[in-house]
Design a protein around this motif. Structure first.
Motif, PDB file in Angstrom:
ATOM      1  N   HIS A   1       0.840  -1.199   0.000  1.00 15.58           N
ATOM      2  CA  HIS A   1       0.000   0.000   0.000  1.00 15.58           C
ATOM      3  C   HIS A   1       0.873   1.246   0.000  1.00 15.58           C
ATOM      4  N   SER A   2       0.525   2.202  -0.834  1.00 18.48           N
ATOM      5  CA  SER A   2       1.139   3.521  -0.769  1.00 18.48           C
ATOM      6  C   SER A   2       0.288   4.347   0.190  1.00 18.48           C
ATOM      7  N   TYR A   3       0.931   5.052   1.088  1.00 18.79           N
ATOM      8  CA  TYR A   3       0.177   5.797   2.087  1.00 18.79           C
ATOM      9  C   TYR A   3       0.916   7.054   2.523  1.00 18.79           C
ATOM     10  N   ARG A   4       0.163   7.938   3.153  1.00 21.79           N
ATOM     11  CA  ARG A   4       0.720   9.124   3.801  1.00 21.79           C
ATOM     12  C   ARG A   4       0.297   9.070   5.254  1.00 21.79           C
ATOM     13  N   GLU A   5       1.110   9.652   6.122  1.00 19.57           N
ATOM     14  CA  GLU A   5       0.837   9.585   7.547  1.00 19.57           C
ATOM     15  C   GLU A   5       0.317  10.911   8.089  1.00 19.57           C
ATOM     16  N   MET A   6      -0.687  10.803   8.936  1.00 19.14           N
ATOM     17  CA  MET A   6      -1.193  11.952   9.686  1.00 19.14           C
ATOM     18  C   MET A   6      -0.896  11.665  11.152  1.00 19.14           C
ATOM     19  N   THR A   7      -0.023  12.466  11.758  1.00 18.31           N
ATOM     20  CA  THR A   7       0.375  12.270  13.140  1.00 18.31           C
ATOM     21  C   THR A   7      -0.375  13.248  14.028  1.00 18.31           C
ATOM     22  N   LEU A   8      -1.024  12.717  15.048  1.00 17.71           N
ATOM     23  CA  LEU A   8      -1.768  13.520  16.008  1.00 17.71           C
ATOM     24  C   LEU A   8      -1.128  13.357  17.384  1.00 17.71           C
ATOM     25  N   THR A   9      -0.813  14.467  18.037  1.00 26.96           N
ATOM     26  CA  THR A   9      -0.273  14.443  19.387  1.00 26.96           C
ATOM     27  C   THR A   9      -1.333  15.018  20.313  1.00 26.96           C
ATOM     28  N   PHE A  10      -1.579  14.324  21.414  1.00 22.15           N
ATOM     29  CA  PHE A  10      -2.643  14.714  22.321  1.00 22.15           C
ATOM     30  C   PHE A  10      -2.085  15.385  23.569  1.00 22.15           C
ATOM     31  N   ALA A  11      -2.966  15.969  24.364  1.00 26.22           N
ATOM     32  CA  ALA A  11      -2.568  16.743  25.541  1.00 26.22           C
ATOM     33  C   ALA A  11      -1.782  15.903  26.550  1.00 26.22           C
ATOM     34  N   ASP A  12      -2.022  14.603  26.603  1.00 28.47           N
ATOM     35  CA  ASP A  12      -1.301  13.748  27.552  1.00 28.47           C
ATOM     36  C   ASP A  12      -0.054  13.109  26.933  1.00 28.47           C
ATOM     37  N   SER A  13       0.409  13.644  25.808  1.00 26.97           N
ATOM     38  CA  SER A  13       1.623  13.230  25.089  1.00 26.97           C
ATOM     39  C   SER A  13       1.478  11.928  24.302  1.00 26.97           C
ATOM     40  N   GLN A  14       0.317  11.340  24.270  1.00 25.22           N
ATOM     41  CA  GLN A  14       0.131  10.152  23.449  1.00 25.22           C
ATOM     42  C   GLN A  14       0.065  10.566  21.982  1.00 25.22           C
ATOM     43  N   THR A  15       0.515   9.673  21.104  1.00 29.87           N
ATOM     44  CA  THR A  15       0.494   9.974  19.678  1.00 29.87           C
ATOM     45  C   THR A  15      -0.302   8.909  18.924  1.00 29.87           C
ATOM     46  N   VAL A  16      -1.009   9.365  17.907  1.00 36.17           N
ATOM     47  CA  VAL A  16      -1.747   8.475  17.012  1.00 36.17           C
ATOM     48  C   VAL A  16      -1.298   8.809  15.599  1.00 36.17           C
ATOM     49  N   VAL A  17      -0.916   7.793  14.854  1.00 38.05           N
ATOM     50  CA  VAL A  17      -0.534   7.963  13.460  1.00 38.05           C
ATOM     51  C   VAL A  17      -1.575   7.254  12.611  1.00 38.05           C
ATOM     52  N   LEU A  18      -2.234   8.019  11.745  1.00 35.31           N
ATOM     53  CA  LEU A  18      -3.214   7.462  10.816  1.00 35.31           C
ATOM     54  C   LEU A  18      -2.534   7.299   9.464  1.00 35.31           C
ATOM     55  N   ARG A  19      -2.493   6.095   8.974  1.00 35.82           N
ATOM     56  CA  ARG A  19      -1.899   5.834   7.662  1.00 35.82           C
ATOM     57  C   ARG A  19      -3.028   5.776   6.646  1.00 35.82           C
ATOM     58  N   VAL A  20      -3.019   6.757   5.727  1.00 37.77           N
ATOM     59  CA  VAL A  20      -4.110   6.931   4.768  1.00 37.77           C
ATOM     60  C   VAL A  20      -3.662   6.452   3.388  1.00 37.77           C
ATOM     61  N   LYS A  21      -4.445   5.520   2.826  1.00 40.06           N
ATOM     62  CA  LYS A  21      -4.143   4.985   1.497  1.00 40.06           C
ATOM     63  C   LYS A  21      -4.542   5.989   0.423  1.00 40.06           C
ATOM     64  N   GLN A  22      -4.158   5.691  -0.823  1.00 42.81           N
ATOM     65  CA  GLN A  22      -4.484   6.557  -1.953  1.00 42.81           C
ATOM     66  C   GLN A  22      -5.979   6.646  -2.198  1.00 42.81           C
TER      67      GLN A  22
END
Length: 158
Positions: free
Chosen positions: A47-68
């Motif tokens: 899969h080709s994808y781009r990443e959307m990184t979200l950082t939250f107030a408690d320092s946790q991170t979520v990375v969403l990998r979005v396909k074409q």
């Protein structure tokens, strides 16, 4: 036909889809303090994808990998893959991610507290110099106090 949340070619920080995702997380009780979308296209598992990184107030991170195609094919919570049951329903998927964040929050915070942070090599601390300086001042004060006591003793003797 399902409406896609992300437009792969138009993904950018602050675009409509990013704002919608951030609002959705805020509604679920997890405030996003920083979001970033990678400019480069990566490839994994066919899969080709781009990443959307979200950082939250408690320092946790979520990375969403979005396909074409515009859908999310993988979610990384604190650098670990998080399986999502409701991939087609973005609100339900965000609910699952928030539940995962809440479930692992204590463990994540304990890991942050245990982590030792070392200053970069170029940064020097003044603690050794301060210790020497304060020791010298202390010794000088001891000498001054001793001389004042001697003068007091001489005055009393006279």
């Amino acid at each position: 036909m399902k409406k896609m949340l992300f437009s792969f070619n138009d993904m950018a920080s602050g675009d409509k889809a990013s704002r919608v995702v951030e609002k959705s997380f805020s509604r679920k009780g997890s405030n996003v303090v920083q979001s970033d979308i990678s400019t480069s296209v990566k490839r994994s598992s066919g899969h080709s994808y781009r990443e959307m990184t979200l950082t939250f107030a408690d320092s946790q991170t979520v990375v969403l990998r979005v396909k074409q195609t515009g859908d999310i094919f993988q979610v990384m919570l604190n650098k670990k893959a998080l399986p999502i049951k409701n991939q087609d329903d973005h609100d339900a998927a965000i609910e699952e991610i928030v539940k995962g964040m809440n479930a692992g929050r204590t463990k994540f915070q304990n890991a942050l507290a245990r982590a030792k942070v070392r200053p970069p090599k170029g940064i020097r601390t003044t603690a050794p110099k301060m210790e020497v300086s304060l020791t010298e001042k202390r010794d000088a004060l001891k000498v001054a106090i001793a001389s004042v006591r001697e003068e007091i003793a001489e005055i009393r003797a006279a």
